[in-house]
Structure formats: structure tokens, C-alpha cells
Motif scaffolding. Structure first.
Motif, PDB file in Angstrom:
ATOM      1  N   HIS A  14       0.851  -1.195   0.000  1.00  0.00           N
ATOM      2  CA  HIS A  14       0.000   0.000   0.000  1.00  0.00           C
ATOM      3  C   HIS A  14       0.884   1.240   0.000  1.00  0.00           C
ATOM      4  CE1 HIS A  14      -3.537  -2.454   0.657  1.00  0.00           C
ATOM      5  NE2 HIS A  14      -2.963  -3.022   1.706  1.00  0.00           N
ATOM      6  N   ALA A  15       1.508   1.498  -1.139  1.00  0.00           N
ATOM      7  CA  ALA A  15       2.485   2.586  -1.211  1.00  0.00           C
ATOM      8  C   ALA A  15       2.160   3.587  -2.305  1.00  0.00           C
ATOM      9  CB  ALA A  15       3.880   2.011  -1.425  1.00  0.00           C
ATOM     10  N   ASP A  16       0.892   3.671  -2.699  1.00  0.00           N
ATOM     11  CA  ASP A  16       0.492   4.581  -3.765  1.00  0.00           C
ATOM     12  C   ASP A  16       0.165   5.949  -3.180  1.00  0.00           C
ATOM     13  OD1 ASP A  16      -0.304   5.652  -6.172  1.00  0.00           O
ATOM     14  OD2 ASP A  16      -2.352   4.889  -6.007  1.00  0.00           O
ATOM     15  N   GLU A  62      -6.485  -5.288   8.351  1.00  0.00           N
ATOM     16  CA  GLU A  62      -5.378  -4.421   7.990  1.00  0.00           C
ATOM     17  C   GLU A  62      -5.698  -3.018   8.472  1.00  0.00           C
ATOM     18  OE1 GLU A  62      -2.865  -5.189   4.188  1.00  0.00           O
ATOM     19  OE2 GLU A  62      -4.968  -5.284   3.608  1.00  0.00           O
ATOM     20  N   LEU A  63      -4.764  -2.394   9.181  1.00  0.00           N
ATOM     21  CA  LEU A  63      -4.953  -1.031   9.660  1.00  0.00           C
ATOM     22  C   LEU A  63      -3.784  -0.195   9.156  1.00  0.00           C
ATOM     23  CD1 LEU A  63      -7.075   0.406  11.493  1.00  0.00           C
ATOM     24  CD2 LEU A  63      -5.380   0.284  13.314  1.00  0.00           C
ATOM     25  N   LEU A  64      -4.073   0.722   8.237  1.00  0.00           N
ATOM     26  CA  LEU A  64      -3.076   1.587   7.637  1.00  0.00           C
ATOM     27  C   LEU A  64      -3.081   2.953   8.320  1.00  0.00           C
ATOM     28  CD1 LEU A  64      -1.359   0.631   5.099  1.00  0.00           C
ATOM     29  CD2 LEU A  64      -3.464  -0.665   5.454  1.00  0.00           C
ATOM     30  N   LEU A  65      -1.927   3.608   8.320  1.00  0.00           N
ATOM     31  CA  LEU A  65      -1.804   4.925   8.938  1.00  0.00           C
ATOM     32  C   LEU A  65      -1.700   6.025   7.890  1.00  0.00           C
ATOM     33  CD1 LEU A  65       0.528   4.033  11.933  1.00  0.00           C
ATOM     34  CD2 LEU A  65      -1.975   4.187  11.867  1.00  0.00           C
ATOM     35  N   HIS A  66      -2.063   5.715   6.654  1.00  0.00           N
ATOM     36  CA  HIS A  66      -2.231   6.714   5.611  1.00  0.00           C
ATOM     37  C   HIS A  66      -3.405   6.285   4.744  1.00  0.00           C
ATOM     38  CE1 HIS A  66       0.450   3.656   3.800  1.00  0.00           C
ATOM     39  NE2 HIS A  66      -0.213   3.933   2.669  1.00  0.00           N
ATOM     40  N   ASP A  67      -3.929   7.181   3.963  1.00  0.00           N
ATOM     41  CA  ASP A  67      -5.041   6.887   3.058  1.00  0.00           C
ATOM     42  C   ASP A  67      -4.526   6.765   1.629  1.00  0.00           C
ATOM     43  OD1 ASP A  67      -6.818   6.954   5.174  1.00  0.00           O
ATOM     44  OD2 ASP A  67      -7.337   9.056   4.876  1.00  0.00           O
ATOM     45  N   ASP A  96      -3.870 -12.260  17.524  1.00  0.00           N
ATOM     46  CA  ASP A  96      -2.539 -11.666  17.403  1.00  0.00           C
ATOM     47  C   ASP A  96      -2.537 -10.578  16.341  1.00  0.00           C
ATOM     48  OD1 ASP A  96      -1.633 -13.475  19.258  1.00  0.00           O
ATOM     49  OD2 ASP A  96      -0.491 -14.699  17.830  1.00  0.00           O
ATOM     50  N   ALA A  97      -1.625  -9.639  16.497  1.00  0.00           N
ATOM     51  CA  ALA A  97      -1.380  -8.615  15.492  1.00  0.00           C
ATOM     52  C   ALA A  97       0.110  -8.564  15.215  1.00  0.00           C
ATOM     53  CB  ALA A  97      -1.895  -7.251  15.955  1.00  0.00           C
ATOM     54  N   ALA A  98       0.467  -7.858  14.157  1.00  0.00           N
ATOM     55  CA  ALA A  98       1.876  -7.625  13.850  1.00  0.00           C
ATOM     56  C   ALA A  98       2.001  -6.254  13.200  1.00  0.00           C
ATOM     57  CB  ALA A  98       2.424  -8.704  12.917  1.00  0.00           C
ATOM     58  N   VAL A  99       3.085  -5.583  13.503  1.00  0.00           N
ATOM     59  CA  VAL A  99       3.452  -4.370  12.784  1.00  0.00           C
ATOM     60  C   VAL A  99       4.402  -4.787  11.678  1.00  0.00           C
ATOM     61  CG1 VAL A  99       4.561  -2.119  12.931  1.00  0.00           C
ATOM     62  CG2 VAL A  99       3.193  -2.948  14.845  1.00  0.00           C
ATOM     63  N   ILE A 100       4.138  -4.322  10.449  1.00  0.00           N
ATOM     64  CA  ILE A 100       4.954  -4.728   9.312  1.00  0.00           C
ATOM     65  C   ILE A 100       5.344  -3.505   8.484  1.00  0.00           C
ATOM     66  CG2 ILE A 100       3.800  -6.978   9.187  1.00  0.00           C
ATOM     67  CD1 ILE A 100       2.380  -5.936   6.651  1.00  0.00           C
ATOM     68  N   ALA A 101       6.416  -3.661   7.715  1.00  0.00           N
ATOM     69  CA  ALA A 101       6.814  -2.626   6.763  1.00  0.00           C
ATOM     70  C   ALA A 101       5.804  -2.587   5.623  1.00  0.00           C
ATOM     71  CB  ALA A 101       8.212  -2.912   6.233  1.00  0.00           C
ATOM     72  N   VAL A 102       5.413  -1.391   5.217  1.00  0.00           N
ATOM     73  CA  VAL A 102       4.432  -1.237   4.139  1.00  0.00           C
ATOM     74  C   VAL A 102       5.066  -1.490   2.780  1.00  0.00           C
ATOM     75  CG1 VAL A 102       3.025   0.473   2.926  1.00  0.00           C
ATOM     76  CG2 VAL A 102       2.895   0.294   5.403  1.00  0.00           C
TER      77      VAL A 102
END
Length: 213
Positions: free
Chosen positions: A119-121, A206-211, A168-174
Motif C-alpha cells: 500500500h504505497a500509492d 489491515e490497519l493503515l496509517l495513511h489513506d 494476534d497482530a503484527a506491525v509490518i513494513a508497508v
């Protein structure tokens, strides 16, 4: 009538060793947060139609992950401003034409899968996100492993299977993260996928910190 979802502030953000999480993210591009959602919260989220009820969690995660985002941007020589507060960051998103919510609850049935993606657009991309598993891999489904790949310069892609259990959750690189080599820092490209569900239904978040645009 459906009962309301539990308020995000009860989530155990303070229960984790964030220094250790930072080290794991620097080393592997992901860090596990075991038991992030309680059994009751997991069940209710699995029945929800969207991830909108977790909107209040985004600024809390943003504050926790902001130092890592800034360190990664500096190492990659990126001129991306990450302000101190999430509200200002969201204004940066709107100014960049990014108003489409990316956070979602995904349901995958038998033979469904999620292909490799990132999710890098956009011009305002936060480099870290949260993923979580909301169904039991021992009872609700088989298959459906959460897989990450990393492409390093002049090397083959490295696959990693995240050991997520229900709740469980995980923080991952986008998308991109820095890795320190022998002589310098180089850029690693990360992608994520979910392998084919062989039986049952897999529910994930999935929880993103940008739109998105």
C-alpha cells in the motif's frame, strides 16, 4: 441488535516492549504483538462489516511508530515530513489527494488468496502498518498463511511466514525499509500476501496509517 465494539483504548499498547519491537522491525521488517485483541474483541471484530470502528486506534499507533518512521526516512534519505500529531499527518494526506480509506477487514473463503501487494500509492505514505488475525487457524480455516517477501539488491526475494494466532497482530513494513550492510545502508522492498485458504474462512484485519488516492 449488534452490540457495540469495545473501545480501542482498552487495547494493550502499553503492554508491549516497544524498544524490542523497534529492534525486530529494523532486523526483520515485522514484529509480532501477541494477544493484541481480547477473545471478545476478536469475535466482535470478525463479525463487523468494516474496520471503521478502530479509527481511534490509528493516532495511538501513529505516536508509537513515529520514531521508527522518522529514522527509516532519514536512513533512506527521504524528504517525507512526519508531523508530531496524527491529525496534521492526515491533512498532509488530504493535501496529496489521498482520501480513500485503506484499512479493512478481509474475509477469504476456500481457494481465496491475497496476491503480493503493498500500500504505497501516494506521496504521503506511512512506512508501517498493523495486520491482525481474527479467526482461529486451528478451527475456522486451514491454509491462509500471512506471507511477507523482501527484495534486497542483487539477491533473491526472501519469503517470511508470520506466526499469527487468533487475536494476534503484527506491525509490518508497508513497502520500503532501510537495512544496514557492511559498508552502507541499502533499500529493501517489502510486499505482503496471504496464501490460498484450503478450507473454511479466514478473517483478517489491515490497519493503515495513511489513506490512498
Amino acid at each position: 441488535m449488534t452490540s457495540p465494539l469495545p473501545a480501542p483504548p482498552h487495547l494493550p499498547l502499553d503492554h508491549y516492549d516497544w524498544t524490542l519491537i523497534r529492534h525486530q522491525l529494523d532486523a526483520e521488517g515485522w514484529a509480532l504483538l501477541p494477544g493484541f485483541f481480547s477473545p471478545d474483541a476478536t469475535r466482535q471484530l470478525a463479525q463487523a462489516d468494516s474496520a471503521a470502528t478502530l479509527e481511534a486506534l490509528r493516532p495511538l499507533l501513529y505516536c508509537r511508530l513515529l520514531p521508527i518512521a522518522r529514522t527509516w526516512a532519514e536512513a533512506l534519505q527521504q524528504d517525507t515530513p512526519y508531523p508530531d500529531d496524527f491529525t496534521t499527518w492526515m491533512q498532509h494526506n488530504r493535501n496529496a489527494g489521498q482520501t480513500r480509506p485503506l484499512s479493512a477487514i478481509h474475509r477469504l473463503g476456500q481457494d481465496d488468496y491475497q496476491p503480493l501487494t503493498q500500500h504505497a500509492d501516494g506521496d504521503a505514505v506511512f512506512p508501517l502498518q498493523l495486520v491482525a488475525l481474527l479467526s482461529d487457524p486451528d478451527k475456522a480455516f486451514t491454509g491462509g498463511e500471512f506471507v511477507m517477501t523482501e527484495q534486497r539488491p542483487r539477491m533473491q526475494s526472501r519469503p517470511m511466514v508470520l506466526p499469527l494466532r487468533c487475536g494476534d497482530a503484527a506491525v509490518i513494513a508497508v513497502s520500503h525499509r532501510p537495512v544496514r550492510g557492511v559498508n552502507n545502508v541499502y533499500r529493501v522492498t517489502a510486499r505482503q500476501a496471504i496464501s490460498r485458504v484450503r478450507a473454511g474462512q479466514r478473517v483478517g484485519l489491515e490497519l493503515l496509517l495513511h489513506d490512498g488516492r
